[in-house]
Design a protein around this motif. Sequence first.
Motif, PDB file in Angstrom:
ATOM      1  N   VAL A  39       0.814  -1.211   0.000  1.00  0.00           N
ATOM      2  CA  VAL A  39       0.000   0.000   0.000  1.00  0.00           C
ATOM      3  C   VAL A  39       0.849   1.262   0.000  1.00  0.00           C
ATOM      4  O   VAL A  39       2.065   1.206  -0.111  1.00  0.00           O
ATOM      5  CB  VAL A  39      -0.936   0.012   1.236  1.00  0.00           C
ATOM      6  CG1 VAL A  39      -1.926  -1.116   1.119  1.00  0.00           C
ATOM      7  CG2 VAL A  39      -0.148  -0.085   2.505  1.00  0.00           C
ATOM      8  N   PHE A  40       0.139   2.369   0.084  1.00  0.00           N
ATOM      9  CA  PHE A  40       0.725   3.703   0.258  1.00  0.00           C
ATOM     10  C   PHE A  40       1.514   4.205  -0.931  1.00  0.00           C
ATOM     11  O   PHE A  40       2.384   5.040  -0.778  1.00  0.00           O
ATOM     12  CB  PHE A  40       1.631   3.802   1.492  1.00  0.00           C
ATOM     13  CG  PHE A  40       1.267   2.853   2.566  1.00  0.00           C
ATOM     14  CD1 PHE A  40      -0.038   2.760   2.993  1.00  0.00           C
ATOM     15  CD2 PHE A  40       2.205   2.028   3.142  1.00  0.00           C
ATOM     16  CE1 PHE A  40      -0.400   1.866   3.986  1.00  0.00           C
ATOM     17  CE2 PHE A  40       1.856   1.146   4.125  1.00  0.00           C
ATOM     18  CZ  PHE A  40       0.554   1.059   4.549  1.00  0.00           C
ATOM     19  N   ALA A  41       1.273   3.672  -2.135  1.00  0.00           N
ATOM     20  CA  ALA A  41       1.912   4.292  -3.283  1.00  0.00           C
ATOM     21  C   ALA A  41       1.313   5.677  -3.447  1.00  0.00           C
ATOM     22  O   ALA A  41       0.103   5.832  -3.339  1.00  0.00           O
ATOM     23  CB  ALA A  41       1.629   3.453  -4.516  1.00  0.00           C
ATOM     24  N   ASP A  55      -2.718  10.519  -0.392  1.00  0.00           N
ATOM     25  CA  ASP A  55      -3.569   9.565  -1.108  1.00  0.00           C
ATOM     26  C   ASP A  55      -4.590  10.261  -1.991  1.00  0.00           C
ATOM     27  O   ASP A  55      -5.163   9.648  -2.889  1.00  0.00           O
ATOM     28  CB  ASP A  55      -4.299   8.643  -0.125  1.00  0.00           C
ATOM     29  CG  ASP A  55      -3.387   7.528   0.357  1.00  0.00           C
ATOM     30  OD1 ASP A  55      -2.302   7.382  -0.227  1.00  0.00           O
ATOM     31  OD2 ASP A  55      -3.756   6.819   1.299  1.00  0.00           O
TER      32      ASP A  55
END
Lengths: 532, 337
Positions: A26-28, A257
Amino acid sequence: MVSRRNFLIGGAALPFLSYINLADTVFAATPKDILVVAQQLDNMTSLDPHEGFEAVGGEMISNMYEKLVRANSDNPNEVTPVIAASWEADADSKVFTFKLGNSKFASGAAVTAEDVAFSLQRAIKMNKSPAFIINQFGFTAENVETLIVAKDEKTVTITTEKPTAISFLLFCLSANIGAIVEKKTVLENEVNGDLGNAWLQKNSAGSGSFKLQAWKASESIAMTLNEHGPYKGNLKRVIIRHVVDPSSQMLMLQKGDVDIARDLTSEQLKVLQSDENVVLVRKQIASLMLISMNQSNPNLAKPQVWEAVKWALDYDGIQKNIIPLTHAVHQSMEPAGFPGTVMDTPFQKDVAKAKALMAEAGLADGFDITMDHYSAQPAPDIAQAIQANLGEIGIRVKLQSAENRQVLTKMRARQHEMALSAWGTDYFDPNSNAEVFCINKDNSDDAKKKPFAWRSSFKNDELTAKAEAARDEKDPAKRLELYEALQREFMHNSPFAVMFQNTKTAACRKGVDGFQLGVLSEGNSYLGTSKA
Amino acid sequence: MNRRFKSLAATLSSVLLTLFGLTVLTFLIGRVMPVDPVIAAVGDNAPEDVILRVRAEMGLDQPIPVQFLHYLNQLIHGDFGMSVLTKNPVATDIVRFFPATFELATAALILAALIGIPLGVWAAVRQGTFTDQAIRVVCLAGHSVPVFMLSLISLLIFYSWLDIAPGPGRQDIIYDGMIDTVTGILTIDTLIAGDFDAFWDALAHMAQPVIILAYFSMAYIARMTRAFMIDALKGEYVITARAKGLSLTTVIWGHAFPTVAVQLVTVMALTYAGLLEGAVVTETVFSWPGIGQYLTVSLMNADMNPVVGTTLLIGIIYVGLNLIADILYRVLDPRVQ
């Protein structure tokens, strides 16, 4: 047997363990060519430009479609050519000829006069909520094909029923109801003679910056670049995610995000003002907060009481203490940012003057009254301040809070006494508000037209005549003068106390440039937006 | 056979009557509430002629009994009507939104049961000790702290500060539109698509809301398990088992727990039903497009067809789970058989 210590450690670690294998995935950060926006999308009903008539849908539509002209955000007295390259009126101001430029639909086909005529005819024939914006020029389903005509591939003529100010026509055509759709695509998707309505509710066929990729109600809207359209920046997609909770929007913005958060609260905006990673884009929008006094109540029918209420309110105090970042004091019926808006604020709190007016009305001892207001903040806080202000001049206000549609339903049934509500303007012309606030020709319960003034049983023939004269004035400069005079008269001589104008703020991450908020939602544009 | 048939007929009649009552009640509430549904369809600023036309199109110009009969007729034909907001048939919307809630609720229930039942048993066995008190505090916190508070704190800590969990939403933006919907359950659909990165992403997005919901449900399950187990441990059969010299583990799990399990079936069924009806707050904070959010948005916009349709669905879930609990009760408890 597991020991107590091991069990406790295991139990405590369990929630964390669940993340270990997942954290890598996650967290791209959002890709450079995709703009991600967090926004509340929950009241959007249709993306058909000739049907959609609420703010969020209007914004999406205006990014997917072009009109003949659009409102000029820098100079509200002018319009900017878009699909139309030029236009002219005949000597009688009844026949208007538009020459088209070189716009292209997302399909790659050129926008032709046939598309323009079809689109405007479609809007009239479907007669959905926003159709009144252009059918007020005398178009009906029966006559529109003879009044809006494609003369050749690049020329369209529009013939109005009566002589019309060209500025009025242009401003109305700048609304989404004037959006141009691709005739061939729409008709290919027509079902049971609906002129493609069901299909266009969830698809697009325009020449705007983007085209609709997918609309998942209560989830997201994805738009992809119209490669033949006017957008020249680096974005390939715009994804608007339905994020209801402002706190979630804030966290997502701070984490990167999302690139833009659209519905942050006043408190959150205060925090972000000092955040160097966030840029706040602010714009006063065409939404007024006002008190309506129903004329069916004998006390509220007295003009001295209208004035007394207006002089009793602490506009500045309420604005500074309750709504410093979301509203500005505004007392005209026309919103700031519109052609010809008067920015005077003649009323400020003057209890002595208000009391004198109450005495003049024969109501020195005051009276009891009920005021309805929305239950969503900031309305309850403002209503309480109003209650305190009016209490000082003897008007004992009982507050009734309800969900906003409940308040509106009650007002539409003329069952309120006083009401604190909001009014959003329909299209970019002073007539939009002047008509609903001033023109009420039939005050009966079963009137065919029920403008905002009707809801409070307010009928003033003199104001009606002046509003109509301003609407029909053909000289644009004189027209605005008439509207300015009308606004000043309305301020003093109406049972509506306009108090504030709403300000919208979009919080953009640093590196996101060019996002524009408009005074109407259809002016909210990604056309100049880029992402570093 | 005859007795069984009568029993089945009675149960079915009761179910149908319940659902009919629910339909009547929800429909009436929708029609008498002081909000004009036409405003939801056309907006407050729409001209009067449009409002009148749309009112007629929606059938709202008819007397309420006529409207209700029309609606019943639609229902019998499997038509829940159209949603004004989404422009979809309500049945289509339910098929789209329900799997998201189902996925969340099922995972939360499994997690809650896996933790809550052992905790409850442990607390009962250690009744009155520090362990019991500690479990009580943990459970009380889970049940008394508002879910939105837990959700926001969770987001703040694990998403914002520690950076070990993804933010709100069902999947990362890079997977948007990449996975074909087959079941609507994203973790399964990603596996069907063979996209394991998307699977892990979906699982990661589930983690926080699942844990929050599981914590909330776990608290209830643990407290109920403890109460049932304390009663069971007082049973003569348990004392006998202990007197026979069986190990504590065998006594608890082999003798006392089967009795508790019977009672827990109802607790689990009601908890599951509660989760399936849509954890509105959790879905809101985590931007989870589930049935709870669909119902809330519809209600706030006076879009009554989805409200009635979703309420019926929830009613069916409750009735269905109660039926299943009833059947399981009979299977697990020989006395009932």
